[in-house]
Design a protein around this motif. Structure first.
Motif, short mmCIF file in Angstrom:
data_model
loop_
_atom_site.label_atom_id
_atom_site.label_comp_id
_atom_site.label_asym_id
_atom_site.label_seq_id
_atom_site.Cartn_x
_atom_site.Cartn_y
_atom_site.Cartn_z
N GLU A 162 -191.82 3.80 -57.34
CA GLU A 162 -191.67 4.43 -58.67
C GLU A 162 -191.27 3.44 -59.75
OE1 GLU A 162 -190.44 9.03 -57.69
OE2 GLU A 162 -188.81 7.57 -57.85
N HIS A 163 -190.38 2.48 -59.41
CA HIS A 163 -189.79 1.63 -60.44
C HIS A 163 -189.94 0.13 -60.20
CE1 HIS A 163 -188.07 5.33 -61.94
NE2 HIS A 163 -187.54 5.55 -60.75
N GLY A 164 -190.51 -0.24 -59.05
CA GLY A 164 -190.72 -1.66 -58.76
C GLY A 164 -189.46 -2.43 -58.45
N LYS A 165 -188.39 -1.72 -58.00
CA LYS A 165 -187.12 -2.38 -57.70
C LYS A 165 -186.60 -1.94 -56.33
CE LYS A 165 -185.71 -2.85 -62.43
NZ LYS A 165 -184.73 -3.60 -63.11
N TRP A 166 -186.06 -2.90 -55.62
CA TRP A 166 -185.43 -2.61 -54.33
C TRP A 166 -183.96 -2.29 -54.59
CZ3 TRP A 166 -188.02 -2.36 -49.74
CH2 TRP A 166 -189.33 -2.86 -49.72
N ILE A 167 -183.60 -1.03 -54.44
CA ILE A 167 -182.21 -0.61 -54.59
C ILE A 167 -181.86 0.25 -53.39
CG2 ILE A 167 -180.57 0.71 -55.99
CD1 ILE A 167 -182.34 -0.02 -58.44
N TYR A 168 -180.85 -0.17 -52.64
CA TYR A 168 -180.46 0.55 -51.42
C TYR A 168 -179.26 1.43 -51.72
CZ TYR A 168 -178.94 1.34 -46.61
OH TYR A 168 -178.56 1.92 -45.43
N PRO A 169 -179.36 2.76 -51.50
CA PRO A 169 -178.26 3.66 -51.85
C PRO A 169 -177.10 3.69 -50.85
CG PRO A 169 -180.19 4.93 -51.18
CD PRO A 169 -180.59 3.47 -51.17
N GLY A 170 -177.17 2.90 -49.80
CA GLY A 170 -176.06 2.82 -48.84
C GLY A 170 -176.14 3.83 -47.73
N HIS A 171 -175.27 3.63 -46.75
CA HIS A 171 -175.28 4.52 -45.58
C HIS A 171 -173.87 4.97 -45.20
CE1 HIS A 171 -175.24 0.27 -44.19
NE2 HIS A 171 -174.25 0.72 -43.44
N GLU A 172 -172.99 5.02 -46.18
CA GLU A 172 -171.59 5.39 -45.93
C GLU A 172 -171.47 6.84 -45.48
OE1 GLU A 172 -172.94 5.77 -49.95
OE2 GLU A 172 -172.46 3.88 -48.98
N SER A 173 -170.35 7.13 -44.87
CA SER A 173 -170.14 8.45 -44.26
C SER A 173 -170.11 9.59 -45.28
CB SER A 173 -168.88 8.45 -43.41
OG SER A 173 -167.75 8.18 -44.20
N SER A 174 -169.95 9.29 -46.56
CA SER A 174 -169.98 10.36 -47.56
C SER A 174 -171.36 11.04 -47.62
CB SER A 174 -169.62 9.81 -48.94
OG SER A 174 -170.57 8.85 -49.37
N LYS A 175 -172.37 10.41 -47.04
CA LYS A 175 -173.71 10.99 -46.98
C LYS A 175 -173.86 11.92 -45.78
CE LYS A 175 -175.92 7.18 -49.45
NZ LYS A 175 -175.02 7.33 -50.51
N GLY A 176 -172.81 12.06 -44.99
CA GLY A 176 -172.80 12.95 -43.84
C GLY A 176 -171.85 12.43 -42.78
N GLU A 177 -170.86 13.24 -42.45
CA GLU A 177 -169.90 12.85 -41.42
C GLU A 177 -170.22 13.50 -40.08
OE1 GLU A 177 -165.86 13.39 -42.64
OE2 GLU A 177 -166.13 12.16 -44.43
N LEU A 196 -189.31 -7.67 -50.82
CA LEU A 196 -187.89 -8.01 -50.91
C LEU A 196 -187.69 -9.46 -51.37
CD1 LEU A 196 -186.47 -6.23 -47.76
CD2 LEU A 196 -185.71 -5.87 -50.11
N HIS A 197 -188.69 -10.30 -51.14
CA HIS A 197 -188.61 -11.71 -51.53
C HIS A 197 -189.17 -11.96 -52.92
CE1 HIS A 197 -187.21 -12.60 -47.54
NE2 HIS A 197 -188.25 -11.96 -47.03
N GLY A 198 -189.66 -10.92 -53.59
CA GLY A 198 -190.06 -11.04 -54.98
C GLY A 198 -191.52 -11.27 -55.26
N HIS A 199 -192.35 -11.55 -54.27
CA HIS A 199 -193.77 -11.70 -54.58
C HIS A 199 -194.46 -10.33 -54.48
CE1 HIS A 199 -193.53 -12.54 -50.23
NE2 HIS A 199 -194.72 -11.98 -50.16
N GLU A 200 -195.54 -10.18 -55.20
CA GLU A 200 -196.21 -8.89 -55.28
C GLU A 200 -197.26 -8.74 -54.19
OE1 GLU A 200 -197.65 -8.21 -59.26
OE2 GLU A 200 -195.71 -7.37 -59.82
N VAL A 201 -197.34 -7.51 -53.68
CA VAL A 201 -198.36 -7.14 -52.68
C VAL A 201 -198.89 -5.76 -53.05
CG1 VAL A 201 -197.31 -8.51 -50.82
CG2 VAL A 201 -196.68 -6.10 -51.09
#
Length: 161
Positions: free
Chosen positions: A61-76, A111-116
């Motif tokens: 959607e936005h052309g950016k790698w953003i990881y929202p995390g995997h902390e327990s607040s997403k489900g215990e 993730l390394h910045g080149h386009e595919v």
């Protein structure tokens, strides 16, 4: 190469359905278990499966790698994690269907910045899920839990040639 986003979404739905067979046998008692101190716990691994789908969608959607995390607040508890996985998968598939086949002509960064071509990242998304499903199978076995058979049979049940 992927030629139709709707067909790919159907494939992803099947892939996720098979993964969820594994997730649904995970008891709450092993969610904090990890094979080594510096590895994902079982709960982290499951939450990662959901969060990574959002990460891949963000690339499309936005052309950016953003990881929202995997902390327990997403489900215990496993029920909460299952819900998180369902929400993430629904968001991914809705997003892919909204982008439609125009996505297939789009270039996106690795993730390394080149386009595919985006279809390469779409394949990586599927490979990523399969990798972590195999990891989950190992986690289950290390905790004395027999994982489900992915296609219904053990290899010993297949006719030998």
């Amino acid at each position: 190469m992927i030629r139709d986003v709707e067909e790919f979404v159907k494939f992803l739905d099947g892939l996720r359905k098979r993964t969820m067979q594994y997730v649904k046998v995970v008891p709450n008692s092993i969610l904090e278990w990890k094979p080594a101190e510096d590895k994902f716990s079982t709960g982290d691994l499951l939450r990662h499966l959901g969060s990574s789908q959002l990460m891949f969608l963000n690339v499309f959607e936005h052309g950016k790698w953003i990881y929202p995390g995997h902390e327990s607040s997403k489900g215990e508890k496993i029920e909460e994690i299952v819900h998180y996985l369902e929400v993430c998968h629904a968001r991914l598939t809705e997003g892919l269907l909204t982008l439609g086949n125009d996505l297939l002509a789009k270039k996106v960064p690795t993730l390394h910045g080149h386009e595919v071509s985006s279809w390469r990242i779409m394949m990586a998304l599927a490979e990523h899920e399969m990798h972590h499903r195999g990891q989950l199978s190992t986690y289950l076995q290390m905790n004395g839990i027999e994982p489900p058979q992915i296609f219904g049979l053990k290899i010993e049940q297949v006719e030998k040639g």
